[in-house]
Design a protein around this motif. Sequence first.
Motif, PDB file in Angstrom:
ATOM      1  N   GLY B  12       6.815  -2.628   5.682  1.00  0.00           N
ATOM      2  CA  GLY B  12       6.526  -1.718   4.574  1.00  0.00           C
ATOM      3  C   GLY B  12       7.700  -1.638   3.626  1.00  0.00           C
ATOM      4  N   TYR B  13       7.407  -1.465   2.328  1.00  0.00           N
ATOM      5  CA  TYR B  13       8.460  -1.139   1.364  1.00  0.00           C
ATOM      6  C   TYR B  13       8.571   0.379   1.392  1.00  0.00           C
ATOM      7  N   GLY B  14       9.634   0.903   1.953  1.00  0.00           N
ATOM      8  CA  GLY B  14       9.727   2.352   2.099  1.00  0.00           C
ATOM      9  C   GLY B  14       8.656   2.818   3.062  1.00  0.00           C
ATOM     10  N   SER B  15       7.909   3.820   2.652  1.00  0.00           N
ATOM     11  CA  SER B  15       6.924   4.383   3.585  1.00  0.00           C
ATOM     12  C   SER B  15       5.578   3.658   3.480  1.00  0.00           C
ATOM     13  N   GLU B  16       5.402   2.931   2.376  1.00  0.00           N
ATOM     14  CA  GLU B  16       4.122   2.271   2.165  1.00  0.00           C
ATOM     15  C   GLU B  16       4.025   0.996   3.021  1.00  0.00           C
ATOM     16  N   VAL B  17       3.115   1.003   3.970  1.00  0.00           N
ATOM     17  CA  VAL B  17       2.974  -0.166   4.836  1.00  0.00           C
ATOM     18  C   VAL B  17       2.169  -1.233   4.100  1.00  0.00           C
ATOM     19  N   VAL B  18       2.750  -2.420   3.980  1.00  0.00           N
ATOM     20  CA  VAL B  18       2.134  -3.475   3.175  1.00  0.00           C
ATOM     21  C   VAL B  18       1.551  -4.578   4.056  1.00  0.00           C
ATOM     22  N   ILE B  19       2.205  -4.828   5.188  1.00  0.00           N
ATOM     23  CA  ILE B  19       1.692  -5.818   6.145  1.00  0.00           C
ATOM     24  C   ILE B  19       1.443  -5.097   7.464  1.00  0.00           C
ATOM     25  N   GLY B  36      -6.636 -13.856  -0.681  1.00  0.00           N
ATOM     26  CA  GLY B  36      -6.813 -12.406  -0.637  1.00  0.00           C
ATOM     27  C   GLY B  36      -6.639 -11.831  -2.020  1.00  0.00           C
ATOM     28  N   PRO B  37      -7.161 -10.630  -2.246  1.00  0.00           N
ATOM     29  CA  PRO B  37      -7.080 -10.049  -3.591  1.00  0.00           C
ATOM     30  C   PRO B  37      -5.634  -9.721  -3.986  1.00  0.00           C
ATOM     31  N   ASN B  38      -5.433  -9.402  -5.263  1.00  0.00           N
ATOM     32  CA  ASN B  38      -4.109  -9.010  -5.744  1.00  0.00           C
ATOM     33  C   ASN B  38      -3.584  -7.834  -4.945  1.00  0.00           C
ATOM     34  N   GLY B  39      -2.335  -7.888  -4.594  1.00  0.00           N
ATOM     35  CA  GLY B  39      -1.711  -6.762  -3.907  1.00  0.00           C
ATOM     36  C   GLY B  39      -2.072  -6.666  -2.440  1.00  0.00           C
ATOM     37  N   SER B  40      -2.702  -7.699  -1.894  1.00  0.00           N
ATOM     38  CA  SER B  40      -3.091  -7.610  -0.494  1.00  0.00           C
ATOM     39  C   SER B  40      -1.930  -7.937   0.444  1.00  0.00           C
ATOM     40  N   GLY B  41      -0.809  -8.398  -0.119  1.00  0.00           N
ATOM     41  CA  GLY B  41       0.376  -8.620   0.715  1.00  0.00           C
ATOM     42  C   GLY B  41       0.688 -10.083   0.974  1.00  0.00           C
ATOM     43  N   LYS B  42       0.092 -10.989   0.205  1.00  0.00           N
ATOM     44  CA  LYS B  42       0.306 -12.423   0.441  1.00  0.00           C
ATOM     45  C   LYS B  42       1.767 -12.812   0.221  1.00  0.00           C
ATOM     46  N   THR B  43       2.301 -12.385  -0.921  1.00  0.00           N
ATOM     47  CA  THR B  43       3.696 -12.697  -1.225  1.00  0.00           C
ATOM     48  C   THR B  43       4.626 -12.086  -0.187  1.00  0.00           C
ATOM     49  N   THR B  44       4.341 -10.848   0.178  1.00  0.00           N
ATOM     50  CA  THR B  44       5.173 -10.169   1.176  1.00  0.00           C
ATOM     51  C   THR B  44       5.163 -10.935   2.499  1.00  0.00           C
ATOM     52  N   LEU B  45       3.991 -11.416   2.891  1.00  0.00           N
ATOM     53  CA  LEU B  45       3.893 -12.165   4.144  1.00  0.00           C
ATOM     54  C   LEU B  45       4.747 -13.440   4.083  1.00  0.00           C
TER      55      LEU B  45
HETATM   56  N1  LIG Z   1       9.629  -4.834  -4.000  1.00  0.00           N
HETATM   57  C1  LIG Z   1       8.568  -4.019  -3.754  1.00  0.00           C
HETATM   58  N2  LIG Z   1       8.764  -2.688  -3.611  1.00  0.00           N
HETATM   59  C2  LIG Z   1       7.728  -1.870  -3.339  1.00  0.00           C
HETATM   60  N3  LIG Z   1       6.465  -2.276  -3.217  1.00  0.00           N
HETATM   61  C3  LIG Z   1       6.211  -3.585  -3.339  1.00  0.00           C
HETATM   62  C4  LIG Z   1       7.251  -4.527  -3.620  1.00  0.00           C
HETATM   63  N4  LIG Z   1       6.685  -5.761  -3.692  1.00  0.00           N
HETATM   64  C5  LIG Z   1       5.367  -5.592  -3.484  1.00  0.00           C
HETATM   65  N5  LIG Z   1       5.076  -4.301  -3.266  1.00  0.00           N
HETATM   66  C6  LIG Z   1       3.749  -3.759  -2.970  1.00  0.00           C
HETATM   67  O1  LIG Z   1       3.246  -4.427  -1.846  1.00  0.00           O
HETATM   68  C7  LIG Z   1       1.889  -4.741  -2.001  1.00  0.00           C
HETATM   69  C8  LIG Z   1       1.664  -6.218  -1.748  1.00  0.00           C
HETATM   70  O2  LIG Z   1       2.336  -6.961  -2.721  1.00  0.00           O
HETATM   71  P1  LIG Z   1       2.340  -8.550  -2.714  1.00  0.00           P
HETATM   72  O3  LIG Z   1       2.741  -9.005  -1.379  1.00  0.00           O
HETATM   73  O4  LIG Z   1       3.159  -9.008  -3.861  1.00  0.00           O
HETATM   74  O5  LIG Z   1       0.807  -8.866  -2.984  1.00  0.00           O
HETATM   75  P2  LIG Z   1       0.097 -10.218  -3.393  1.00  0.00           P
HETATM   76  O6  LIG Z   1       1.100 -11.309  -3.414  1.00  0.00           O
HETATM   77  O7  LIG Z   1      -0.948 -10.406  -2.365  1.00  0.00           O
HETATM   78  O8  LIG Z   1      -0.528 -10.000  -4.726  1.00  0.00           O
HETATM   79  C9  LIG Z   1       1.492  -4.292  -3.382  1.00  0.00           C
HETATM   80  O9  LIG Z   1       0.760  -3.109  -3.265  1.00  0.00           O
HETATM   81  C10 LIG Z   1       2.786  -4.046  -4.098  1.00  0.00           C
HETATM   82  O10 LIG Z   1       2.656  -2.936  -4.930  1.00  0.00           O
END
Ligand SMILES: Nc1ncnc2c1ncn2[C@@H]1O[C@H](COP(=O)(O)OP(=O)(O)O)[C@@H](O)[C@H]1O
Lengths: 347, 267
Positions: B12-19, B36-45
């Motif tokens: 998670g970035y901070g408290s928001e769990v992303v993966i 996956g849709p925009n913001g689904s966490g692909k880049t984060t993964l």
């Molecule tokens: N550096 C960051 N700080 C806080 N939140 C982030 C950051 N990068 C991405 N997020 C949040 O994490 C979620 C997933 O982002 P991301 O992995 O970029 O999605 P995708 O690549 O699938 O479009 C999004 O809701 C985005 O707002």
Amino acid sequence: MQEMQEICLYRELVFRRLLFISLFLILCIVLSLLNLSIGPISIGIGEIFHTLITQGNDTAHVVIWDYRLPWTLMALLVGGALGLAGLEMQTILNNPLASSYTLGISAGAGFGAALAYILGIKVLPNVPMEFVVPINAFVFAFLTCMLIMLIGKIRGFTSETLVLGGIAISFMFQSLLALLEYYASEETLQAIVFWLFGSLTKASLFKAQVVFIVLAIVATLLMLKSWKITALRLGDEKAKSLGVNTERLRIEVLIYVSLLTSVAICFVGIIGFVGLVAPHMARMLIGEDQRFLIVGSILCGGVILSAGAITSKVIVPGAIFPIGIITSMLGVPFFMFLVIRGRKQIW
Amino acid sequence: MVELGVRDVSFGYGSEVVIKNVTLNAFPGKMVAIIGPNGSGKTTLLKLLANIIKPSTGKIMFDGVDIRRMDKDEITKIVSYSPQENVIPGILTVYEVVLLGRIPYLSWRISRDDLEITKNVLEELGLEIYARKYANQLSGGERQMILIAQALVREPKLLLLDEPVSNLDIRNQLEILDLIKRITRQKEITTITVLHDLNLAARYADKLVVLNRGSIYTCGEPEAVLTPDMLSSVYGVEAKINRNNRFVQIIPIRPLNRGVEALGQNF
Ligand SMILES: Nc1ncnc2c1ncn2[C@@H]1O[C@H](COP(=O)(O)OP(=O)(O)O)[C@@H](O)[C@H]1O
Ligand SMILES: [Mg+2]
């Protein structure tokens, strides 16, 4: 054939860079000789060499060894130090305008110097008179850097945080300095203003040695990191993808640069624009490859400050004009020219 | 060859769990596409896999070894990650940008090997003509190719690409993905790529991973994964899937009304 061509492209890049570095080096040497030669009494090249390699007590020896050589070396080395410090600040802050001004290091040094001049406060006790002001300036410049580090520690070492923190610190020290100046007497005010202009008149061989040692060490340490620092120019995200720990690299480089800047400005005061212009010139001619750009920026800074030093001697016959004013006056139009006329992108 | 194992990873970035509790495997010579849709966490993964950010729980393994126990330089030699964003701020020539991809191997002197490999990759991607140009003066698509070259030049065992073809024209898309697939097979690389274009994902991936709000919705062979059901619940799109041709083809029809669907879930 193909392979040859590709190797040639790399060779060509390297050759071009070495060419400009040699050019800068030659300019450094020529300007230094001019610096040794020009003055109230002019000394010919032959006599300069003769004086440098022999012992003696005649006028030429005294003039060269006691005045011109310290002055010349100081111009070269401080210019080099400011050029290198400016380069790395621009690189780690990802900001083409970054210099010791931006981070408030100059303001910190100025405040430290003013403390010595105006209130007679010494940071270190039992320091010889000659070094009270430099040591005060050094300590405050370095403290400023540590303050920026602290801000980085709290908020993360991104370029935005560091630049904004630097601006805040800069304003803080400037207002404190103004406060001191307000209470200063006429003479001390003049002394501090003169120091803030920057000047090479208090140069000595010992000071030149100190700057040389710090510059040599810092340059070597940076050279060892040259690929990682170059990778930073791809942007943080990509540098990270290349396995560079951008945060740690920033901290490390910031410490080196702090040391370098503090040492450079503590002896000569605030000399503007060298740290800003020299890296840009070097970058335009040499490119971003730090293996060459580090050397290029040092030499380019040396060239600019040496040229400034010569100008400061000839501009008002019989007097020495503060070099900081000259570098700023030459630097501004030159910089404007780069920004407006430069065909290549400068950042 | 490196086999990738992801075990119950959350971040998670901070408290928001992303993966959330992602578990997945990827094998040498195979190409995995994450969709996956925009913001689904692909880049984060992908960043987690590239060791740029660290999981808050769970572990990532290369050949069964937890990457936390591996040397950082070693990881850099194994993994190439090409980020989604392709802005290059510095004044670097294309040649230098690509050469920088070999950073773990570079020292003051550049070895013949490094020059050789850089040359080969530039040629393979048809980029020799750009070698002398400045990377920041190229078009977005050209830069994207340069960054793919930078990822390949390291000769990685694990190749992570974030939307590598999103800015490319239709021909370059095919060429690059063909090339990536060929290299994946030939050099037995474990390739994981985020793809936005479902048709391309269906065509090139050996395995599809569907990410939805940070969790794996489903994964498997493209034919099995790409169903009208999946498209409606993950993307909120009504679509037809045409399997008659040589390639699976997705034909979107209309976006579903999100409000109604959400209501439906609540009741
Ligand atoms: N550096 C960051 N700080 C806080 N939140 C982030 C950051 N990068 C991405 N997020 C949040 O994490 C979620 C997933 O982002 P991301 O992995 O970029 O999605 P995708 O690549 O699938 O479009 C999004 O809701 C985005 O707002
Ligand atoms: Mg993304």
